[in-house]
Design a protein around this motif. Structure first.
Motif, PDB file in Angstrom:
ATOM      1  N   ILE A  29       7.231   5.700  13.749  1.00 40.81           N
ATOM      2  CA  ILE A  29       5.808   5.576  13.424  1.00 40.81           C
ATOM      3  C   ILE A  29       5.246   4.339  14.127  1.00 40.81           C
ATOM      4  N   ALA A  30       4.286   4.555  15.009  1.00 40.33           N
ATOM      5  CA  ALA A  30       3.725   3.448  15.791  1.00 40.33           C
ATOM      6  C   ALA A  30       2.747   2.610  14.980  1.00 40.33           C
ATOM      7  N   ARG A  31       1.975   3.262  14.114  1.00 40.84           N
ATOM      8  CA  ARG A  31       0.922   2.550  13.389  1.00 40.84           C
ATOM      9  C   ARG A  31       0.714   3.206  12.033  1.00 40.84           C
ATOM     10  N   ILE A  32       0.508   2.375  11.015  1.00 42.60           N
ATOM     11  CA  ILE A  32       0.217   2.870   9.681  1.00 42.60           C
ATOM     12  C   ILE A  32      -1.240   2.591   9.329  1.00 42.60           C
ATOM     13  N   HIS A  33      -1.747   3.411   8.441  1.00 44.85           N
ATOM     14  CA  HIS A  33      -3.138   3.259   8.019  1.00 44.85           C
ATOM     15  C   HIS A  33      -3.322   2.005   7.163  1.00 44.85           C
ATOM     16  N   ALA A  34      -2.353   1.752   6.275  1.00 46.74           N
ATOM     17  CA  ALA A  34      -2.475   0.608   5.368  1.00 46.74           C
ATOM     18  C   ALA A  34      -1.098   0.145   4.912  1.00 46.74           C
ATOM     19  N   PHE A  35      -1.013  -1.138   4.583  1.00 48.75           N
ATOM     20  CA  PHE A  35       0.190  -1.768   4.050  1.00 48.75           C
ATOM     21  C   PHE A  35      -0.210  -2.392   2.721  1.00 48.75           C
TER      22      PHE A  35
ATOM     23  N   ILE B 145      -4.683  -4.048   4.930  1.00 53.81           N
ATOM     24  CA  ILE B 145      -3.627  -4.485   4.022  1.00 53.81           C
ATOM     25  C   ILE B 145      -4.226  -4.827   2.657  1.00 53.81           C
ATOM     26  N   VAL B 146      -3.452  -4.557   1.633  1.00 53.03           N
ATOM     27  CA  VAL B 146      -3.791  -4.944   0.268  1.00 53.03           C
ATOM     28  C   VAL B 146      -2.676  -5.864  -0.217  1.00 53.03           C
TER      29      VAL B 146
ATOM     30  N   ALA C  26       3.303  -8.710  -1.197  1.00 53.63           N
ATOM     31  CA  ALA C  26       1.953  -9.058  -0.759  1.00 53.63           C
ATOM     32  C   ALA C  26       1.998 -10.124   0.330  1.00 53.63           C
ATOM     33  N   THR C  27       2.845 -11.127   0.121  1.00 53.45           N
ATOM     34  CA  THR C  27       3.022 -12.161   1.138  1.00 53.45           C
ATOM     35  C   THR C  27       3.552 -11.543   2.424  1.00 53.45           C
ATOM     36  N   THR C  28       4.489 -10.626   2.278  1.00 56.96           N
ATOM     37  CA  THR C  28       5.017  -9.907   3.437  1.00 56.96           C
ATOM     38  C   THR C  28       3.914  -9.150   4.160  1.00 56.96           C
ATOM     39  N   ALA C  29       3.004  -8.543   3.411  1.00 58.40           N
ATOM     40  CA  ALA C  29       1.912  -7.775   4.014  1.00 58.40           C
ATOM     41  C   ALA C  29       1.025  -8.653   4.888  1.00 58.40           C
ATOM     42  N   VAL C  30       0.706  -9.858   4.407  1.00 56.28           N
ATOM     43  CA  VAL C  30      -0.142 -10.765   5.190  1.00 56.28           C
ATOM     44  C   VAL C  30       0.563 -11.188   6.472  1.00 56.28           C
TER      45      VAL C  30
END
Length: 294
Positions: A108-114, A138-139, A121-125
């Protein structure tokens, strides 16, 4: 809704290319030939994807393909020979790159949201800052801006002490963690009203390994999201970020308010909720996410 058909769930375990001794477990809810946008979920400390995200998956599975994974040494991601759990531990840069490796493995090259909770959450940022081309929005629910400054109280030290005291350390820590995650009368009421979820969470916390717990705490003891937010802001992507905090989650409502001002990100404070807003206030959280990532 009934159970997700087995044909729509892909489970797997793979070696990280950048850390070959480490294996990551994942699950991919993907209706065959659906071509739905993909959402990736990242867990909190001491949790696993099978327990943490039930309400989220139930709500979103008909609208999105959903990737869940267990961070290193959590859930079904096993311990690795020779890893320095108690010393160096992990960093959020490593954890963000692990998430990118899951996408690589799935092609998967790109995701719509993380969407991440707490440590996730820290990982998402950090993921958004390091791998911007691979994610839209990202949320980040329940993250702080940075670890405690040198010389200040280390809130993790007593938790590590309990967790590593004998074979029952994580079991002894479990009820303390649950009380902190679901604080006050609203938290007690939620747990009393949802005894099955309470027992699922206690089992999850008891089953967590002290090695994984401490290794990820090392990341929480040594992080600062300021550079990541600066990078996101410089790219003009601040409005792709939604920060969420439970109003009863200790210092995090104030911290997230400051983070939103610093980064120009979107902000939502969910009333009468503690740390696990994704579960305690699942309907409100899912509505927020629904609107934000639509």
């Amino acid at each position: 809704m009934g159970p997700v058909p087995a044909s729509e769930i892909k489970y797997g375990l793979f070696h990280l290319p950048h850390a070959p001794s480490v294996k990551i477990a994942y699950s991919f809810y993907d209706a065959p030939q659906s071509n739905l946008p993909v959402v990736m979920l990242s867990n909190s400390l001491s949790s696993n994807f099978k327990t943490l995200w039930k309400e989220f998956v139930e709500h979103f599975r008909d609208s999105y393909s959903i990737i869940l994974y267990d961070q290193r040494f959590h859930g079904e991601s096993p311990l690795a020979d020779g890893f320095d759990y108690y010393g160096k531990g992990l960093t959020f840069e490593e954890l963000a790159d692990d998430a990118a490796a899951v996408l690589d493995h799935l092609g998967i090259a790109r995701i719509h949201a993380f969407v991440g909770l707490s440590m996730g959450a820290t990982t998402a940022v950090v993921f958004k800052a390091r791998h911007s081309a691979r994610v839209g929005k990202i949320v980040a629910a329940g993250s702080g801006l940075k670890s405690a400054s040198p010389g200040s109280e280390d809130v993790f030290a007593p938790r590590i002490k309990i967790a590593t005291e004998g074979p029952d350390g994580m079991a002894n820590l479990a009820p303390l963690t649950l009380a902190r995650w679901f604080p006050g009368d609203p938290g007690k009421k939620f747990l009393d009203d949802h005894p099955i979820r309470r027992e699922e969470f206690l089992t999850m916390l008891r089953d967590a390994t002290p090695e994984g717990f401490v290794a990820c705490i090392r990341a929480l003891q040594n992080f600062d999201l300021t550079p990541s937010f600066d990078t996101i802001k410089q790219r003009g992507e601040s409005k792709d970020v939604l920060l969420v905090a439970g109003a009863m989650d200790g210092p995090l409502p104030d911290a997230n308010t400051s983070m939103a001002k610093l980064s120009d990100a979107n902000l939502a404070i969910i009333e009468e909720s503690g740390h696990i807003v994704t579960v305690q206030k699942a309907a409100e959280f899912n509505k927020l996410v629904d609107k934000f990532i639509a």
